[in-house]
Design a protein around this motif. Structure first.
Motif, short mmCIF file in Angstrom:
data_model
loop_
_atom_site.label_atom_id
_atom_site.label_comp_id
_atom_site.label_asym_id
_atom_site.label_seq_id
_atom_site.Cartn_x
_atom_site.Cartn_y
_atom_site.Cartn_z
N ARG A 21 2.70 -10.70 -54.23
CA ARG A 21 2.01 -11.57 -55.38
C ARG A 21 2.81 -12.86 -55.17
O ARG A 21 2.23 -14.06 -55.21
N ASN A 22 3.99 -12.90 -55.86
CA ASN A 22 4.83 -14.04 -55.92
C ASN A 22 4.97 -14.90 -54.60
O ASN A 22 4.99 -16.13 -54.73
N MET A 23 5.02 -13.94 -53.60
CA MET A 23 5.34 -14.89 -52.27
C MET A 23 3.93 -15.58 -52.03
O MET A 23 4.22 -16.76 -51.51
N ARG A 25 1.79 -16.68 -54.03
CA ARG A 25 1.40 -17.63 -55.21
C ARG A 25 2.44 -18.95 -54.85
O ARG A 25 1.99 -20.04 -55.01
N LYS A 26 3.62 -18.56 -54.43
CA LYS A 26 4.52 -19.86 -54.07
C LYS A 26 4.88 -19.81 -52.96
O LYS A 26 6.14 -19.67 -52.42
N GLY A 27 3.94 -19.92 -51.77
CA GLY A 27 4.23 -19.90 -50.57
C GLY A 27 5.24 -20.49 -49.68
O GLY A 27 6.12 -20.06 -49.08
N ARG A 28 5.11 -22.18 -50.02
CA ARG A 28 6.09 -22.90 -49.50
C ARG A 28 7.37 -22.74 -49.90
O ARG A 28 8.35 -22.73 -49.27
N GLN A 29 7.55 -22.54 -51.03
CA GLN A 29 8.83 -22.30 -51.90
C GLN A 29 9.39 -20.95 -51.37
O GLN A 29 10.57 -20.92 -51.10
N SER A 30 8.72 -19.90 -51.27
CA SER A 30 9.25 -18.65 -50.89
C SER A 30 9.80 -18.87 -49.28
O SER A 30 10.66 -18.32 -48.99
N HIS A 33 13.12 -20.56 -49.19
CA HIS A 33 14.06 -19.85 -49.65
C HIS A 33 14.50 -18.64 -48.53
O HIS A 33 15.53 -18.36 -48.33
#
Length: 58
Positions: A21-23, A25-30, A33
């Motif tokens: 879910r976090n990936m 929601r924060k697609g580009r940042q994930s 990283h």
């Protein structure tokens, strides 16, 4: 024997579901990283292989 309302608990969402879910929601940042981690890991493996290479007699 009956179950009291205070004893019923809802199961916690799994860590995998939370991570996915976090990936999303924060697609580009994930993705950034993950890429940096992959590049760092490959660089580390390459460095260890280069430092540990055998020396052949000439």
């Amino acid at each position: 024997m009956s179950i009291k309302p205070s004893q019923t608990t809802t199961p916690q969402p799994s860590f995998v579901k939370q991570a996915m879910r976090n990936m999303v929601r924060k697609g580009r940042q994930s993705a950034l990283h993950f890429s940096l981690t992959a590049i760092g890991f490959l660089g580390f493996i390459t460095l260890v292989a280069w430092l540990g290479r055998p020396t052949l007699p000439q």
